[in-house]
Design an enzyme around this catalytic site. Structure first.
Site: not given
Length: 143
Positions: A95, A97, A101, A103
Site C-alpha cells: 500500500q 499511500v 484505496h 484500484h
C-alpha cells in the site's frame, strides 16, 4: 490544518488541495486517475474520510464505499470500451499511500497483465489524462 500539511496525498486530492484527473467526487469518495497507471484509465477510489485499511472503514461506510467502486468499475468498462476490469485493494503490504484505496484497472484480452506483477505506464501529458478521466466521468452518468 490542511490535508497536505497532514501528509496524506489522497486526503489532499479529495479535498481539492492537490490536482488530479478527477473522475468522480461526492461526500463519500473521490475517484481519480492513478498517476502511475497499470493501463491508461486506471482509477483510484478513496474514501473522503482518512482511514488506512479496509478494517478501519466503519461498517456503515462499507456499503456506500463499494457502491461507488462498483459504479466506477462499470464506467471504466463503458467509457473506455474495456472488456472488463481488475478491482483490487492492498491493506498495509504494497500500500504505497496509507489511505484506503481501491484500484479499478481496465482490462482486455491479451493485455499482458499476469498475476500480481503490475507494470506501470504513463500518460503522454495532462491532456491525455484529462481525456481518459472525461470518458470515465461521462460513462458514470450512464450508470
Amino acid at each position: 490544518m490542511s490535508a497536505v500539511a497532514g501528509g496524506c496525498p489522497f486526503c489532499a486530492v479529495a479535498a481539492g488541495e492537490l490536482p488530479a484527473a478527477t473522475v468522480f467526487s461526492d461526500g463519500v469518495v473521490a475517484a481519480f486517475l492513478d498517476t502511475r497507471p497499470v493501463f491508461k484509465g486506471h482509477v483510484l477510489v478513496v474514501p473522503h474520510a482518512h482511514v488506512e485499511t479496509l478494517a478501519d472503514l466503519p461498517p456503515e461506510a462499507v456499503g456506500p464505499y463499494f457502491t461507488r467502486v462498483q459504479a466506477v468499475a462499470v464506467a471504466v468498462e463503458k467509457g473506455l470500451g474495456a472488456a472488463g476490469t481488475f478491482v483490487a485493494m492492498n491493506n498495509r503490504i504494497s500500500q504505497s499511500v496509507p489511505h484506503l484505496h481501491t484500484h479499478v484497472v481496465p482490462r482486455n484480452p491479451k493485455d499482458g497483465l499476469r498475476g500480481f506483477f503490475w507494470p506501470r505506464t504513463k500518460y503522454a501529458d495532462d491532456a491525455e489524462a484529462a481525456d481518459y478521466a472525461s470518458r470515465v466521468r461521462d460513462a458514470l452518468g450512464e450508470v
